[in-house]
Design a protein around this motif. Structure first.
Motif, PDB file in Angstrom:
ATOM      1  N   ASN A 221       0.805  -1.225   0.000  1.00 28.24           N
ATOM      2  CA  ASN A 221       0.000   0.000   0.000  1.00 28.24           C
ATOM      3  C   ASN A 221       0.836   1.272   0.000  1.00 28.24           C
ATOM      4  OD1 ASN A 221      -2.377  -1.492   0.073  1.00 28.24           O
ATOM      5  ND2 ASN A 221      -2.461  -1.510   2.310  1.00 28.24           N
ATOM      6  N   PHE A 222       2.143   1.120   0.195  1.00 24.68           N
ATOM      7  CA  PHE A 222       2.998   2.298   0.333  1.00 24.68           C
ATOM      8  C   PHE A 222       4.298   2.150  -0.457  1.00 24.68           C
ATOM      9  CE2 PHE A 222       0.518   2.057   4.248  1.00 24.68           C
ATOM     10  CZ  PHE A 222      -0.001   3.337   4.333  1.00 24.68           C
ATOM     11  N   ASN A 223       4.801   3.283  -0.912  1.00 25.77           N
ATOM     12  CA  ASN A 223       6.194   3.396  -1.341  1.00 25.77           C
ATOM     13  C   ASN A 223       6.998   3.816  -0.110  1.00 25.77           C
ATOM     14  OD1 ASN A 223       5.630   2.850  -4.030  1.00 25.77           O
ATOM     15  ND2 ASN A 223       5.464   5.001  -4.602  1.00 25.77           N
ATOM     16  N   ARG A 224       7.984   3.024   0.262  1.00 32.04           N
ATOM     17  CA  ARG A 224       8.825   3.390   1.410  1.00 32.04           C
ATOM     18  C   ARG A 224      10.068   4.093   0.884  1.00 32.04           C
ATOM     19  NH1 ARG A 224       9.462   0.027   6.852  1.00 32.04           N
ATOM     20  NH2 ARG A 224       7.586   1.307   7.187  1.00 32.04           N
ATOM     21  N   VAL A 225      10.260   5.332   1.312  1.00 30.94           N
ATOM     22  CA  VAL A 225      11.313   6.191   0.770  1.00 30.94           C
ATOM     23  C   VAL A 225      12.483   6.297   1.758  1.00 30.94           C
ATOM     24  CG1 VAL A 225      11.857   8.474  -0.145  1.00 30.94           C
ATOM     25  CG2 VAL A 225       9.556   7.508  -0.463  1.00 30.94           C
ATOM     26  N   PHE A 226      13.684   6.118   1.237  1.00 31.87           N
ATOM     27  CA  PHE A 226      14.902   6.268   2.026  1.00 31.87           C
ATOM     28  C   PHE A 226      15.806   7.298   1.368  1.00 31.87           C
ATOM     29  CE2 PHE A 226      13.463   1.931   2.667  1.00 31.87           C
ATOM     30  CZ  PHE A 226      13.639   1.695   4.020  1.00 31.87           C
ATOM     31  N   ASP A 227      16.424   8.145   2.161  1.00 33.34           N
ATOM     32  CA  ASP A 227      17.525   8.964   1.657  1.00 33.34           C
ATOM     33  C   ASP A 227      18.768   8.096   1.599  1.00 33.34           C
ATOM     34  OD1 ASP A 227      16.152  11.324   1.305  1.00 33.34           O
ATOM     35  OD2 ASP A 227      16.703  12.157   3.262  1.00 33.34           O
ATOM     36  N   VAL A 228      19.541   8.243   0.541  1.00 33.38           N
ATOM     37  CA  VAL A 228      20.839   7.575   0.444  1.00 33.38           C
ATOM     38  C   VAL A 228      21.888   8.611   0.829  1.00 33.38           C
ATOM     39  CG1 VAL A 228      22.448   6.350  -1.063  1.00 33.38           C
ATOM     40  CG2 VAL A 228      19.970   6.088  -1.400  1.00 33.38           C
ATOM     41  N   LYS A 229      22.588   8.376   1.913  1.00 36.51           N
ATOM     42  CA  LYS A 229      23.498   9.369   2.492  1.00 36.51           C
ATOM     43  C   LYS A 229      24.831   9.373   1.731  1.00 36.51           C
ATOM     44  CE  LYS A 229      22.043  11.308   5.425  1.00 36.51           C
ATOM     45  NZ  LYS A 229      21.099  12.464   5.350  1.00 36.51           N
ATOM     46  N   LEU A 230      24.804  10.060   0.603  1.00 40.55           N
ATOM     47  CA  LEU A 230      25.993  10.111  -0.237  1.00 40.55           C
ATOM     48  C   LEU A 230      27.130  10.889   0.414  1.00 40.55           C
ATOM     49  CD1 LEU A 230      24.403  10.708  -3.767  1.00 40.55           C
ATOM     50  CD2 LEU A 230      25.019   8.540  -2.669  1.00 40.55           C
ATOM     51  N   ASP A 231      26.789  11.697   1.434  1.00 45.38           N
ATOM     52  CA  ASP A 231      27.816  12.465   2.133  1.00 45.38           C
ATOM     53  C   ASP A 231      28.409  11.703   3.318  1.00 45.38           C
ATOM     54  OD1 ASP A 231      25.524  12.463   3.627  1.00 45.38           O
ATOM     55  OD2 ASP A 231      25.607  14.583   4.181  1.00 45.38           O
ATOM     56  N   ALA A 232      27.987  10.443   3.483  1.00 44.78           N
ATOM     57  CA  ALA A 232      28.492   9.652   4.613  1.00 44.78           C
ATOM     58  C   ALA A 232      28.918   8.258   4.170  1.00 44.78           C
ATOM     59  CB  ALA A 232      27.425   9.561   5.698  1.00 44.78           C
ATOM     60  N   PRO A 233      29.795   8.171   3.165  1.00 44.38           N
ATOM     61  CA  PRO A 233      30.213   6.846   2.685  1.00 44.38           C
ATOM     62  C   PRO A 233      31.025   6.104   3.738  1.00 44.38           C
ATOM     63  CG  PRO A 233      31.602   8.537   1.718  1.00 44.38           C
ATOM     64  CD  PRO A 233      30.508   9.257   2.468  1.00 44.38           C
ATOM     65  N   GLU A 234      30.916   4.783   3.710  1.00 40.91           N
ATOM     66  CA  GLU A 234      31.717   3.923   4.576  1.00 40.91           C
ATOM     67  C   GLU A 234      32.379   2.860   3.710  1.00 40.91           C
ATOM     68  OE1 GLU A 234      29.605   2.449   8.017  1.00 40.91           O
ATOM     69  OE2 GLU A 234      28.267   4.190   8.039  1.00 40.91           O
ATOM     70  N   GLU A 235      33.264   2.096   4.318  1.00 41.88           N
ATOM     71  CA  GLU A 235      33.918   1.002   3.608  1.00 41.88           C
ATOM     72  C   GLU A 235      33.570  -0.315   4.281  1.00 41.88           C
ATOM     73  OE1 GLU A 235      38.106   1.683   3.280  1.00 41.88           O
ATOM     74  OE2 GLU A 235      37.857   3.076   1.578  1.00 41.88           O
ATOM     75  N   ALA A 236      33.444  -1.366   3.475  1.00 42.61           N
ATOM     76  CA  ALA A 236      33.137  -2.693   4.005  1.00 42.61           C
ATOM     77  C   ALA A 236      33.895  -3.730   3.179  1.00 42.61           C
ATOM     78  CB  ALA A 236      31.643  -2.964   3.948  1.00 42.61           C
ATOM     79  N   GLU A 237      34.258  -4.822   3.832  1.00 40.15           N
ATOM     80  CA  GLU A 237      34.913  -5.929   3.154  1.00 40.15           C
ATOM     81  C   GLU A 237      33.853  -6.884   2.614  1.00 40.15           C
ATOM     82  OE1 GLU A 237      38.402  -6.666   2.732  1.00 40.15           O
ATOM     83  OE2 GLU A 237      38.418  -4.514   3.147  1.00 40.15           O
ATOM     84  N   TYR A 238      34.060  -7.364   1.395  1.00 40.37           N
ATOM     85  CA  TYR A 238      33.122  -8.310   0.795  1.00 40.37           C
ATOM     86  C   TYR A 238      33.916  -9.375   0.053  1.00 40.37           C
ATOM     87  CZ  TYR A 238      29.225 -10.146  -1.943  1.00 40.37           C
ATOM     88  OH  TYR A 238      28.279 -10.973  -2.513  1.00 40.37           O
ATOM     89  N   ASN A 239      33.565 -10.636   0.290  1.00 35.29           N
ATOM     90  CA  ASN A 239      34.254 -11.728  -0.400  1.00 35.29           C
ATOM     91  C   ASN A 239      33.559 -12.016  -1.722  1.00 35.29           C
ATOM     92  OD1 ASN A 239      34.826 -14.742  -1.049  1.00 35.29           O
ATOM     93  ND2 ASN A 239      36.373 -14.173   0.464  1.00 35.29           N
ATOM     94  N   ASN A 240      34.285 -11.880  -2.812  1.00 34.27           N
ATOM     95  CA  ASN A 240      33.710 -12.059  -4.141  1.00 34.27           C
ATOM     96  C   ASN A 240      33.818 -13.495  -4.642  1.00 34.27           C
ATOM     97  OD1 ASN A 240      36.395 -12.380  -4.897  1.00 34.27           O
ATOM     98  ND2 ASN A 240      36.528 -10.439  -6.004  1.00 34.27           N
ATOM     99  N   GLY A 241      34.188 -14.417  -3.737  1.00 32.24           N
ATOM    100  CA  GLY A 241      34.345 -15.816  -4.107  1.00 32.24           C
ATOM    101  C   GLY A 241      35.789 -16.210  -4.277  1.00 32.24           C
ATOM    102  N   LYS A 242      36.632 -15.219  -4.598  1.00 33.20           N
ATOM    103  CA  LYS A 242      38.056 -15.454  -4.782  1.00 33.20           C
ATOM    104  C   LYS A 242      38.875 -14.773  -3.698  1.00 33.20           C
ATOM    105  CE  LYS A 242      40.119 -13.042  -7.959  1.00 33.20           C
ATOM    106  NZ  LYS A 242      40.636 -12.496  -9.243  1.00 33.20           N
ATOM    107  N   GLU A 243      38.441 -13.576  -3.299  1.00 33.08           N
ATOM    108  CA  GLU A 243      39.195 -12.792  -2.332  1.00 33.08           C
ATOM    109  C   GLU A 243      38.295 -11.728  -1.717  1.00 33.08           C
ATOM    110  OE1 GLU A 243      42.218 -10.932  -4.654  1.00 33.08           O
ATOM    111  OE2 GLU A 243      40.788  -9.933  -5.972  1.00 33.08           O
ATOM    112  N   ASN A 244      38.765 -11.116  -0.652  1.00 35.23           N
ATOM    113  CA  ASN A 244      38.049 -10.001  -0.053  1.00 35.23           C
ATOM    114  C   ASN A 244      38.370  -8.719  -0.817  1.00 35.23           C
ATOM    115  OD1 ASN A 244      36.820 -11.501   1.957  1.00 35.23           O
ATOM    116  ND2 ASN A 244      38.410 -11.091   3.468  1.00 35.23           N
ATOM    117  N   VAL A 245      37.321  -7.963  -1.113  1.00 32.35           N
ATOM    118  CA  VAL A 245      37.500  -6.668  -1.778  1.00 32.35           C
ATOM    119  C   VAL A 245      36.861  -5.602  -0.907  1.00 32.35           C
ATOM    120  CG1 VAL A 245      37.623  -7.599  -4.114  1.00 32.35           C
ATOM    121  CG2 VAL A 245      35.394  -7.017  -3.133  1.00 32.35           C
ATOM    122  N   THR A 246      37.351  -4.387  -1.034  1.00 31.84           N
ATOM    123  CA  THR A 246      36.814  -3.275  -0.253  1.00 31.84           C
ATOM    124  C   THR A 246      35.762  -2.531  -1.062  1.00 31.84           C
ATOM    125  OG1 THR A 246      38.909  -3.021   0.930  1.00 31.84           O
ATOM    126  CG2 THR A 246      37.382  -1.165   0.996  1.00 31.84           C
TER     127      THR A 246
END
Length: 272
Positions: A221-246
């Motif tokens: 019944n609703f569109n749920r709206v979020f602001d994307v905080k482009l002024d507050a980027p962070e970094e995270a590690e993610y494994n792509n199957g071969k290695e961790n990438v930032t």
């Protein structure tokens, strides 16, 4: 007086906004099940073009790990808010309070061997039939002698010509094409436009359900709206199957639940 700087010049499609300056960087979980939209400043910041992927991340696993270790700061915070960290209800309240969702550009996925992981591109039966009608003889001609003989034997057409074998092709004989796989969901643009900085749509039913969980039966019944905080980027590690990438990830901040307006007759107010 204009700046003495030469800017790139690009064609503008009819009806397309020529500037991103007044667009708000947002993600919208639409009223249609599983459907999302990101506005043009978001796709520009993430450098996502139509056809590339957008992925979600959150900090829930980190919160759950802290619940297990129960550092003093966390226990004190729960006590201040009246939550018993040793009960499922208290833990659920803490997780709900501290959960942050993020989006990022989907990264390419690999096998452990380092080879790119491939995903199947969905092709309809009708599309395969059209492909057979237009290129059936070429498909048969491109087969190795061994494959052609095996195909002819399977169809009971030993010794048949390429044209006769092509006439026996069915959609089940045509493998779906593959492409390099990426994390997340593939995006699409509403307009026939290319490049970075477009409003993009994509589908992810599981995340849509998670982001709208508290709405219960009102999710559609609703569109749920979020602001994307482009002024507050962070970094995270993610494994792509071969290695961790930032990854560079951007937090989402809830704005509002908005009733979608229905496109109507001329003179009536219309929504996106």
């Amino acid at each position: 007086m204009k700046l003495g700087i030469k800017f790139n010049v690009n064609a503008v499609l009819a009806g397309q906004k020529s500037s991103l300056m007044n667009a708000t960087p947002q993600l919208i979980a639409k009223s249609t099940t599983g459907q999302f939209t990101i506005t043009s400043p978001v796709s520009k910041a993430l450098a996502i073009a139509a056809g590339e992927n957008v992925m979600f991340l959150n900090n829930i696993a980190g919160i759950e790990a802290l619940i297990q270790s129960q550092p003093d700061e966390l226990v004190n915070y729960c006590n201040e808010n009246g939550w018993d960290i040793n009960t499922p209800e208290g833990q659920e309240a803490l997780i709900k309070d501290q959960t942050v969702w993020y989006i990022a550009k989907g990264v390419a996925l690999f096998k452990r061997s380092g080879e790119p992981l491939l995903s199947t591109i969905r092709v309809t039966k009708e599309e395969k039939l059209a492909q057979i009608a237009e290129h059936g003889v070429e498909m048969i001609a491109a087969m190795s002698e061994e494959d052609k003989a095996a195909f002819a034997a399977a169809k009971g057409l030993e010794g048949a010509s390429d044209e006769e074998l092509a006439a026996a092709l069915t959609p089940e004989d045509i493998p779906s094409p593959t492409c390099p796989a990426a994390a997340g969901s593939k995006t699409a643009a509403t307009a026939q436009a290319t490049g970075i900085g477009l409003q993009l749509n994509f589908t992810d039913t599981a995340i849509w359900d998670a982001l709208k969980a508290d709405l219960g039966e009102d999710k559609t019944n609703f569109n749920r709206v979020f602001d994307v905080k482009l002024d507050a980027p962070e970094e995270a590690e993610y494994n792509n199957g071969k290695e961790n990438v930032t990854l560079t990830i951007y937090p989402l901040e809830f704005v509002e639940d908005k009733t979608p307006m229905v496109r109507g007759k001329k003179g009536e107010e219309a929504a996106e």
